[in-house]
Design a protein around this motif. Structure first.
Motif, PDB file in Angstrom:
ATOM      1  N   TYR A 273       0.865  -1.166  -0.122  1.00  8.50           N
ATOM      2  CA  TYR A 273      -0.099   0.029  -0.077  1.00  8.50           C
ATOM      3  C   TYR A 273       0.938   1.443   0.100  1.00  8.50           C
ATOM      4  O   TYR A 273       1.815   1.459   0.763  1.00  8.50           O
TER       5      TYR A 273
ATOM      6  N   LYS B 171      -9.866  13.938  -0.623  1.00  4.18           N
ATOM      7  CA  LYS B 171      -9.396  13.107   0.311  1.00  4.18           C
ATOM      8  C   LYS B 171      -8.306  13.859   1.168  1.00  4.18           C
ATOM      9  O   LYS B 171      -7.042  14.013   1.036  1.00  4.18           O
TER      10      LYS B 171
ATOM     11  N   ALA C  46      -8.375   0.254  -0.814  1.00  7.83           N
ATOM     12  CA  ALA C  46      -7.955  -0.807   0.226  1.00  7.83           C
ATOM     13  C   ALA C  46      -8.884  -1.945   0.345  1.00  7.83           C
ATOM     14  O   ALA C  46      -8.334  -3.023   0.320  1.00  7.83           O
TER      15      ALA C  46
END
Ligand code: COI
Length: 356
Positions: A136, A196, A304
C-alpha cells in the motif's frame, strides 16, 4: 521537471512480515520519499531517506487546522515476477484535485509519478506476492508552516510511505455488515466530501464507533441535505444491482470521493455490456427493492477494500439481507477481473498498470 531524486539508504533493514501475517497499515518499509515546499522556492529537494519521524513545529498549520491531503494506491507483485503500480497517474491527479480544494500547492505530475516509481522500486523486496496482499502506497501532503492565523500555509511537506498489507476488512472476501446512518452526515454539497482530506476521516470516527459497537463493520452515509440518498461508505464507494441494473451514486454532487476502483469497475461493466447508471439512489428505493426481491447484489469499491461484498444493510432498525449474505456473481466477476489485471494474470488492455 527532471530534478534528480537524492537517495540516502537506511543503515539497517527491518524484518519483513510473512504474507500470512499481513493486516492493514501496521508495518512500514525501510525508506520514505520526502519533498519540501516554500512559497519562494516552490517544491524542492526531492529525496528518498530512511523511514522515520518527521520533525514538525508544534505550531504548524496541519496540527491545528488539518490542512492535509493524501491518497492511497497499491503496488502488486505479478505472477510474472514484475512489480506494478495500479493506476498511479489517476491517484496522483486525484491528490492534486484534493490539494487544490484545500489550498495546497499541487505537485508536478511527472515528478510525483517518479516519487512513487523510484520509492517502490527501491523497496521492491517489500512487495508481498500472495494474491490478496500488496504494497500500500500512501502519498501525503501536510502544511508545515508554524503559524496560527487561519489562511493557507506557505510551507508544506510531501511524503510517501509504504506498507505491505493484506485485506482491509477482517472479513476478507466475506460479506460485510453496514449500518446506514441518518443521525450524522459526512458531506454536503459545496463541502469537501470529494477531497481526500484528513478531516473527513476524523469527522467519520464517531459514527463509525457507534456502528462498530452495534456490530457493524462500516457506516453507509446518506446525503447531508435530505438524509435520503446514498453517498458512500467512507472507505469505499457503493454499488448496487437492482433488477438487472447497476446503480452507483454520481460524482456530480461533489459529496463522494471519485474512487479509482469505482472508475475501474464502471469501465469494466460498461465494456461487458451491462446496464450501468450513475444516479442518485434513495435508501427507500433500496429497501423497496429488497422487499420486492429485486435487490440482487451490493458491494463496495476502494483501493484498500478492492471489491468488497455487502451482506447486510441495516436502516432504522430493519436488516436488509442481500443475496442471503453471500457474495454475488457480478461482485465476484469484478473482483476477479480487477485482481487479474493487478497481478498480471489477465491482460491490462486499459494501460492501467505502471511497471516499476
Ligand atoms: C483507500 O482505499 O486507499 C483509502 O484511502 C481508504 C481508507 C484506508 C482511508
Amino acid at each position: 521537471m527532471n530534478e534528480p531524486i537524492r537517495i540516502t539508504r537506511a543503515a539497517t533493514k527491518k524484518r519483513k512480515p510473512k504474507d500470512s501475517e499481513l493486516t492493514f497499515g501496521t508495518v512500514f518499509t525501510d525508506h520514505m520519499f520526502v519533498m519540501d515546499f516554500q512559497e519562494e522556492k516552490g517544491w524542492y529537494d526531492p529525496r528518498i531517506e530512511p523511514y522515520g519521524p518527521l520533525s514538525l513545529d508544534p505550531a504548524c498549520a496541519v496540527l491545528h487546522y488539518a490542512q492535509a491531503v493524501f491518497d492511497g494506491l497499491k503496488a502488486f507483485h505479478g505472477t510474472d515476477g514484475k512489480v506494478r503500480l495500479f493506476r498511479p497517474q489517476q491517484h496522483l491527479a486525484r491528490m492534486n484535485g484534493s490539494a487544490r480544494r484545500m489550498c495546497i500547492p499541487p505537485l508536478d505530475p511527472e515528478l510525483a509519478l517518479r516519487s512513487l516509481v523510484e520509492l517502490v522500486g527501491l523497496e521492491r523486496d517489500w512487495v508481498p506476492s500472495t494474491v490478496g496482499t500488496s504494497l500500500y502506497v500512501r502519498p501525503t501532503i501536510i502544511a508545515s508552516e508554524p503559524f496560527l492565523g487561519v489562511r493557507p500555509a506557505k510551507a508544506y511537506i510531501y511524503y510517501v510511505i509504504l506498507s505491505p498489507v493484506g485485506a482491509y476488512y477482517p472479513e476478507g472476501m466475506n460479506p460485510v455488515k453496514i449500518l446506514v446512518v441518518d443521525k450524522y452526515v459526512r458531506a454536503v454539497e459545496g463541502g469537501v466530501g470529494a477531497a481526500k482530506t484528513a478531516g473527513n476521516y476524523a469527522a467519520s470516527l464517531y459514527a463509525a464507533e457507534e456502528a462498530k459497537h452495534a456490530g457493524f463493520t462500516q457506516v453507509l452515509w446518506l446525503d447531508g441535505r435530505e438524509r435520503k440518498y446514498l453517498d458512500e461508505v467512507g472507505t469505499m464507494n457503493i454499488m448496487l444491482k437492482i433488477a438487472g441494473e447497476i446503480v452507483t451514486p454520481p460524482l456530480t454532487q461533489g459529496t463522494i470521493l471519485p474512487g479509482v476502483t469505482r472508475d475501474s469497475a464502471l469501465t469494466l461493466m460498461r465494456e461487458w455490456g451491462l446496464r450501468v447508471a450513475e444516479r442518485q439512489v434513495s435508501i427507500d428505493e433500496v429497501a423497496a427493492a429488497a422487499h420486492g426481491g429485486t435487490l440482487e447484489e451490493v458491494w463496495g469499491t476502494g483501493t484498500a477494500a478492492v471489491i468488497s461484498p455487502v451482506g447486510e444493510l441495516a436502516y432504522k432498525g430493519e436488516r436488509i439481507v442481500i443475496n442471503d449474505g453471500r457474495i454475488g456473481a457480478l461482485t465476484q466477476r469484478l473482483y476477479d477481473a480487477i485482481v487479474g489485471i493487478q497481478y498480471a494474470t489477465a491482460p491490462d488492455t486499459h494501460g492501467w498498470t505502471v511497471e516499476v
